[in-house]
Design a protein around this motif. Structure first.
Motif, short mmCIF file in Angstrom:
data_model
loop_
_atom_site.label_atom_id
_atom_site.label_comp_id
_atom_site.label_asym_id
_atom_site.label_seq_id
_atom_site.Cartn_x
_atom_site.Cartn_y
_atom_site.Cartn_z
N ASP B 278 0.84 -1.21 0.00
CA ASP B 278 0.00 0.00 0.00
C ASP B 278 0.87 1.25 0.00
O ASP B 278 0.55 2.24 -0.68
CB ASP B 278 -0.92 0.02 1.23
N VAL B 279 1.96 1.22 0.77
CA VAL B 279 2.87 2.37 0.78
C VAL B 279 3.46 2.57 -0.61
O VAL B 279 3.57 3.69 -1.11
CB VAL B 279 3.98 2.20 1.83
N LYS B 280 3.82 1.46 -1.25
CA LYS B 280 4.36 1.56 -2.62
C LYS B 280 3.34 2.24 -3.53
O LYS B 280 3.67 3.11 -4.33
CB LYS B 280 4.63 0.17 -3.19
N ASP B 281 2.06 1.84 -3.41
CA ASP B 281 1.03 2.43 -4.26
C ASP B 281 0.91 3.94 -4.03
O ASP B 281 0.76 4.71 -4.97
CB ASP B 281 -0.32 1.76 -3.99
N LYS B 282 0.98 4.33 -2.76
CA LYS B 282 0.87 5.76 -2.47
C LYS B 282 2.02 6.53 -3.10
O LYS B 282 1.85 7.62 -3.64
CB LYS B 282 0.86 6.01 -0.96
N LEU B 283 3.22 5.97 -3.02
CA LEU B 283 4.38 6.67 -3.57
C LEU B 283 4.31 6.72 -5.10
O LEU B 283 4.66 7.72 -5.71
CB LEU B 283 5.67 6.00 -3.09
N VAL B 284 3.81 5.64 -5.69
CA VAL B 284 3.64 5.65 -7.15
C VAL B 284 2.65 6.74 -7.53
O VAL B 284 2.84 7.46 -8.52
CB VAL B 284 3.18 4.27 -7.66
N SER B 285 1.62 6.90 -6.72
CA SER B 285 0.61 7.92 -7.04
C SER B 285 1.19 9.32 -6.92
O SER B 285 0.63 10.27 -7.46
CB SER B 285 -0.60 7.77 -6.12
N LEU B 286 2.31 9.47 -6.19
CA LEU B 286 2.96 10.77 -6.10
C LEU B 286 4.00 10.95 -7.21
O LEU B 286 4.77 11.90 -7.19
CB LEU B 286 3.62 10.95 -4.73
N GLY B 287 4.04 9.99 -8.13
CA GLY B 287 4.94 10.13 -9.27
C GLY B 287 6.29 9.46 -9.12
O GLY B 287 7.21 9.74 -9.88
N PHE B 288 6.45 8.57 -8.14
CA PHE B 288 7.75 7.94 -7.91
C PHE B 288 7.86 6.59 -8.63
O PHE B 288 6.92 5.82 -8.68
CB PHE B 288 7.98 7.72 -6.41
N GLU B 289 9.05 6.32 -9.15
CA GLU B 289 9.31 5.08 -9.86
C GLU B 289 10.07 4.15 -8.93
O GLU B 289 11.04 4.56 -8.29
CB GLU B 289 10.19 5.44 -11.06
N GLU B 290 9.66 2.87 -8.88
CA GLU B 290 10.27 1.95 -7.92
C GLU B 290 11.64 1.47 -8.37
O GLU B 290 11.87 1.25 -9.58
CB GLU B 290 9.35 0.74 -7.72
N PHE B 291 12.56 1.28 -7.41
CA PHE B 291 13.83 0.61 -7.72
C PHE B 291 14.16 -0.38 -6.61
O PHE B 291 13.61 -0.32 -5.51
CB PHE B 291 14.98 1.58 -7.96
N ASP B 292 15.01 -1.35 -6.90
CA ASP B 292 15.51 -2.29 -5.90
C ASP B 292 16.83 -2.83 -6.42
O ASP B 292 17.27 -2.46 -7.50
CB ASP B 292 14.52 -3.42 -5.64
N GLY B 293 17.48 -3.66 -5.63
CA GLY B 293 18.77 -4.17 -6.07
C GLY B 293 19.22 -5.36 -5.26
O GLY B 293 18.43 -5.99 -4.55
N SER B 294 20.50 -5.65 -5.37
CA SER B 294 21.06 -6.83 -4.73
C SER B 294 21.11 -6.66 -3.21
O SER B 294 21.34 -5.57 -2.70
CB SER B 294 22.47 -7.03 -5.29
N LEU B 295 20.92 -7.75 -2.48
CA LEU B 295 21.02 -7.70 -1.03
C LEU B 295 22.48 -7.53 -0.60
O LEU B 295 22.78 -6.98 0.44
CB LEU B 295 20.48 -8.98 -0.39
N VAL B 296 23.37 -8.04 -1.44
CA VAL B 296 24.80 -7.93 -1.16
C VAL B 296 25.34 -6.75 -1.96
O VAL B 296 25.05 -6.62 -3.15
CB VAL B 296 25.52 -9.24 -1.55
N GLU B 297 26.10 -5.89 -1.31
CA GLU B 297 26.63 -4.72 -2.01
C GLU B 297 28.09 -4.52 -1.63
O GLU B 297 28.65 -5.26 -0.83
CB GLU B 297 25.84 -3.46 -1.62
N THR B 298 28.68 -3.49 -2.22
CA THR B 298 30.07 -3.18 -1.91
C THR B 298 30.11 -1.96 -1.00
O THR B 298 29.17 -1.16 -0.97
CB THR B 298 30.85 -2.84 -3.18
#
Lengths: 599, 533
Positions: B278-298
């Protein structure tokens, strides 16, 4: 974020005013990015009341003391910027005659190096060990209990947080009356050098102190590997201390009522050290003491030369354009307004036309001279924030953003939602699990060898040592503690897993998987097969199955799911040994699918 | 219970009993089942229900005795009683001692002894001086080895009769009241209550309850008659009744609508997972594009690219988890590595004087579990659109002991806004939007904050009707050392919201660990707390 305890009486005497309510006071504290952690106990007499304040800015170590916070509040509320005439400045030509001690421009009062009665001489061998020392003397007033507590606290907070646990700053305070000058900062033989350290009553060698004294055990490692250890004595050879570990019991034991103190700091970075000394000196000055400079003679080059008189002002000014202020604050401000705001932050500032670092064009703006106790202007952006706080954040009204962008979810999120909806339609309860777990749960209980799982080298406990490479273990954990939940159990999760993969740059791949488990007397391969069929049908994905040997499942009751020829999942009846290890006595069948492969 | 309610709640079995019998009738289970054609067990059930309602009362209890044929009894019936077998044996042989008889018959000595005793009383056998037993001279046996006449004959045949009758009876049980005097006497000798292993019959006592209709039943009977309820009303409506029209003119039994329904186990989404979506939907409605990535990072993307110096104490504050194998990434993308390294060392071309230390290019490749959502923002900068708005709800990991306010892994909600119009005031505008739209807050305030990678930085606090003011999240304008090094020329605002605390409020929970509960029943029963919003 450091928390300090502030004597209320001392604090308010330094601030020079009080506020009417706790709310008002807390709002004022925000200009120092500070929060009132705990108010004082009003049932105690005023002289004993203590405020607990939490500081949030790790780039402002000057605020981690009673005098520091008081100073910030005092100036921001309209108080005058203090004068610190005891600072020395670089002599090189072209050095900015910038403002020190509350005046803009011109040259500041200097105490000529040769006139300083107090000197420290440095041993050349220290260059490879702990090269830098900075110091000053404090006099004029007897030290009282509150001040003493404050000095000790400053020492702790500074050296721990800013000085990286005494590695880059260690501080010592001594009774000047017992010192024969010049003080000598030497490299000493760890075994042959003995003295009685603070807190003990027999002499120990430096190495013995490392082994036997609590401070030695805590900090001795910083110098323990060197052939010689840092050591401070007076001209008679009387011990002041063994930095960064411990003072001597005699000269190094400051008591209430002492009127002259010698403050030194040793460390590995000259700028950090010099700034630390400047901060503590200013704190003492604010509290009404007189600060007398000390000259340190180095036998090797340092960033500030071979003979330096501390406290030493080395900071450089920063130029920030008005253009930048307007661009980043969203409000046009004049040069004069910026200067006024910066002065409320304790900085010296003047309107100027110059170019920002890295640009050629000269534009109107402000030149900021950091106060003696600060060196946090790395970029013109830092000036902008000080202008913001100087004018107070409340003076900026929010502006609704005007331009338009299209929002969207990632393809995997959208696909996952379809999958979740179908699983709910198949009467499954969605779960959400932690990704960290133990080897026992992710490997041993699953009849696997653990080669693909990602292991943490510094786990907080063996319960959180591995990152999961499969959702099935999490589902079984649920099953193992839910024997009292009415059967059948149908649970699923759509979540991430990670596993080792040589072909990746990181050697690890992260995927979004679907995992589901059916526990019931009639949970068998056929039931699961039907569910899988329904799921794939409504996802509009074709698939095939192939026999698979997987130690987690009963041999002959396990299949691989193939999509476009590639294996993307597995399902079947879980092996009784797996169930036994989890303490589950109801047959379970389970399935796991890589959803990203189906996109 | 008033009459009408009582009438509605009667089961057809109960109805039929009340309508059939009168107050003078004596009712037992057997009688009721026989008269009304009830299935076995229904009589007991119906009378119990009526008794509970006070419509029948217990008149008396009668104990009736029954005799059940035991295994031993079955053997006696098939092989013969000890007396019968002794006679048959002696009929063939001359004379034997008792032990010899015991062995021959495979019977215990004491049983042979008592059989001899009984037979000798009837005058059928005698023992000589040498303790040998033989048939009496006067004994006359028939073909089957049993005595032809006399008391002995009579007694033995009664026992034989009991055995045969019992074996043939239902449940191998004989009722005492069905036995005549002679049978009763004989039975007394061969039946036992306990220790049935050495008796031919086991004595059973069964209680029969005799009921009578109570005075309260009269009014009920009248009401039933008045309402025309016969106990023949339709229970389950079947296809057959529908197609054959059997429902026409018939009555339907009423349901008791107050009976609590049985529980169903349904498929369902997880309230916490749903909350996050639901939070994702609200943010999308404010014009935000979703991103995600690897759990392991540098370390590079997690901290260095965010201009956190490799030696800074801020790095210690949120200690990270290191990966054991492999320890490092193979490489970090260029030109970003060099540009970030330059920014750290001397500011590069970002307009900064930098941190003035040597950037460690090996340390930066160290693999960790990502500790903050801002890593995704850093990764996005090189390819972000301008103007652009991005967000992610990312699972992050921090080195912290697990308790009610700390988890081993948890969600962070982070994002960035890029564009020429991004500045402090529009940032405040965004924060206000988040506070209202995502958190449902009515009152908002801003406080200067500190983050190593933003300058200026602002915290946003909101007021909760019960908990008072608390920090919803932090934000700021990315330092130019971050944006310029990663190729972005416009101002970028970065923001983060504490989503887990909002989740606790939305779900009415106090302990973060409950969000990730493993207990199936716990999760099944959890619902969103409508009042909390």
């Amino acid at each position: 974020m450091p928390k300090i305890e502030v004597n209320e009486q001392l604090f308010y005497s330094l601030v020079g005013r009080r506020w009417n309510s706790r709310d008002e006071f807390e709002e004022v504290l925000t200009c120092a990015k500070a929060e009132l952690d705990e108010d004082s106990d009003k049932s105690l007499p005023e002289s004993e009341r203590v405020l607990k304040i939490e500081l949030n800015d790790t780039n402002r170590p000057d605020l981690w003391s009673t005098a520091g916070v008081a100073r910030q509040l005092r100036i921001h509320s309209g108080g005058k910027r203090p004068k610190y005439p005891f600072f020395t400045r670089p002599e090189a030509p072209g050095s900015t005659g910038g403002p020190v001690s509350g005046s803009v421009g011109g040259s500041a009062a200097k105490v000529p190096a040769k006139d300083s009665p107090f000197r420290v001489v440095v041993d050349p061998q220290l260059r490879e060990i702990r090269p830098y020392i900075a110091a000053f003397v404090v006099s004029g007033k007897a030290i009282d209990d509150a001040q003493l507590k404050d000095v000790i606290q400053t020492q702790e907070k500074l050296c721990w947080n800013f000085g990286r646990k005494r590695r880059s700053i260690a501080m010592g305070v001594y009774r000047t009356s017992l010192i024969r000058w010049p003080v000598r900062y030497t490299a000493a033989d760890p075994d042959g050098t003995k003295f009685i350290p603070l807190g003990m009553d027999t002499p120990l060698s430096l190495r013995e102190i490392n082994q036997q004294h609590p401070k030695g055990q805590e900090y001795g490692y910083i110098v323990a590997d060197f052939p010689k250890y840092p050591y401070i004595t007076d001209d008679n050879g009387e011990t002041l201390s063994y930095p960064p570990v411990i003072n001597s019991a005699r000269i190094g034991a400051v008591q209430m009522g002492d009127t002259e103190l010698f403050v030194e700091m040793t460390g590995t970075d000259m700028e950090t050290l010099t700034l630390a000394v400047s901060m503590v000196a200013c704190d003492f000055a604010d509290a009404g003491y007189q600060v007398v400079p000390v000259t340190v003679e180095y036998p090797y080059d340092t960033p500030f030369g071979r003979s330096i008189t501390f406290p030493y002002y080395f900071q450089k000014p920063t130029f920030c354009s008005l253009q930048r202020v307007e661009k980043f604050l969203g409000q046009a401000l004049t040069g004069a307004e910026c200067v006024a705001a910066l002065e409320r932050m304790g900085c010296g500032a003047e309107e100027a036309v110059d170019s920002e670092t890295g640009t050629a064009e000269k534009v109107p703006g402000v030149r900021v001279y950091p106060p003696e106790y600060r060196n946090d202007f790395l970029h013109a952006a830092d000036v902008v924030e000080d202008v913001m706080i100087g004018r107070t954040l409340a003076s900026f009204s929010p502006l609704k953003p005007r331009y338009f962008t299209i929002g969207r979810l990632t393809p995997i999120t959208l696909f996952s939602r379809k999958v979740k909806e179908l699983m709910v339609g198949l009467s499954y309860q969605e779960m959400i699990y932690n990704y960290l777990g133990s080897r026992r749960d992710f490997v041993d209980r699953m009849r696997r060898d653990g080669f693909t799982a990602v292991r943490i080298s510094n786990p907080i406990s063996e319960n959180y040592e591995y990152l999961r490479d499969s959702i099935l273990a999490s589902l079984l954990m649920s099953e193992s503690i839910s024997a009292n939940a009415v059967f059948p159990h149908r649970i699923f999760e759509v979540g991430k897993v990670a596993y080792r993969d040589e072909t990746e740059n990181y050697g690890v791949k992260t995927r979004q998987n679907l995992g589901f488990l059916h526990a019931s007397p009639d949970a068998n391969f056929n039931t699961l097969s039907s569910q899988l069929q329904a799921l794939f049908y409504y996802l509009s994905r074709g698939y095939e199955v192939r026999e698979l040997e997987d130690p987690r499942f009963i041999s002959g009751r396990c299949a691989e799911i193939l999509f476009q020829g590639k294996g993307i999942g597995v399902f079947g009846e879980l092996h009784p040994q797996v169930l036994e290890k989890w303490g589950v006595t109801v047959p379970c069948s389970a399935c796991e699918v890589d959803l990203e492969a189906l996109l | 219970m008033d009459i009408q309610t009582m009438v509605k709640n009667l089961h057809p079995l109960e109805v039929r009993i009340i309508r059939r019998y009168g107050r003078s009738d004596e009712l037992t289970i057997e009688k009721v089942e026989a008269d009304l054609g009830f299935k076995s067990g229904n009589g007991n059930q119906a009378l119990s229900w009526l008794a509970a309602k006070g419509l029948v009362t217990e008149l008396r209890r009668e104990t009736r005795v029954f005799y059940e044929l035991t295994d031993l009894g079955h053997r006696w019936k098939t092989e013969g009683t000890p007396e019968e077998r002794l006679l048959r044996l002696l009929n063939k042989k001359e004379a034997l001692r008792l032990p010899e008889i015991a062995e021959a018959l495979g019977i215990e000595n004491k049983d042979v002894g008592s059989a001899f005793g009984a037979l000798s009383k009837f005058g059928l056998v005698v023992m000589d001086g040498a303790k040998r037993v033989a048939l009496a001279a006067a004994a006359e046996l028939m073909e089957n080895g049993l005595p032809a006449r006399g008391e002995g004959a009579q007694k033995l045949s009664v026992v034989r009769g009991l055995l045969e009758k019992a074996a043939a009876a239902e449940g191998a049980v004989l009722a005492d009241e069905a036995l005549d005097e002679a049978e009763k006497v004989a039975m007394a000798g061969i039946a036992k209550k306990r220790g049935a292993a050495d008796a031919a019959f086991r004595i059973l006592e069964r209680e029969t309850v005799v009921y009578g209709l109570s005075s309260e039943s009269v009014a009920v009977a009248q009401a039933l008659e008045a309402a025309g309820i016969t106990g023949d009303e339709i229970g389950t409506l079947t296809s057959e009744i529908l197609s054959q029209g059997g429902w026409k003119g018939a009555q339907f039994r009423a349901y008791n609508v107050h009976v609590p329904p049985s529980r169903l186990l349904i498929g369902r989404s997880n309230p916490y997972a749903k909350f996050l979506e639901d939070v994702k939907d609200k943010l999308v409605s404010l014009g935000f594009e979703e991103f995600d990535g690897s759990l392991v990072e540098t370390e590079f993307w997690n901290s260095d690219a965010l201009f956190m110096p490799q030696f800074h104490s801020a790095r210690d504050i949120h200690d990270v988890y290191y990966v054991a194998e492999p320890t490092k990434a193979r490489s970090i993308e260029e030109p970003w590595l060099s540009r970030v390294a330059a920014a750290h060392e001397n500011g590069g071309d970002t307009g900064s004087r930098g941190w003035n230390y040597t950037f460690d290019r090996e340390f930066t490749k160290r693999l960790i579990l990502r500790s903050q959502g801002t890593v995704l923002s850093a990764r996005q900068l090189p390819t972000a659109k301008v103007p652009g708005k991005y967000f992610g709800i990312a699972r992050c990991f921090r080195y912290d002991r697990v308790d009610a306010t700390h988890l081993s892994d948890f969600y962070q909600t982070e994002g960035i806004v890029l564009g020429e119009e991004v500045n402090l005031r529009t940032l405040l505008g965004f924060l206000e939007m988040f506070a209202r739209e995502v958190a449902g807050a009515k009152e908002v305030k801003y406080v200067p904050g500190y983050f190593p990678f933003t300058e200026p930085s602002v915290e946003v606090h909101i007021k909760h009707p019960v908990l008072g003011w608390f920090e919803l999240g932090g934000s700021g304008i990315f330092r130019p050392e971050v944006t310029k090094a990663l190729g972005v020329d416009v101002p970028v605002a970065a923001w983060g919201i504490g989503i887990d605390r909002m989740a606790l409020m939305a779900l009415g929970l106090n302990d973060l660990r409950e969000l990730f509960s493993y207990d199936i029943e716990n999760v099944r029963l959890r619902r969103a707390n409508e009042a909390a919003r």
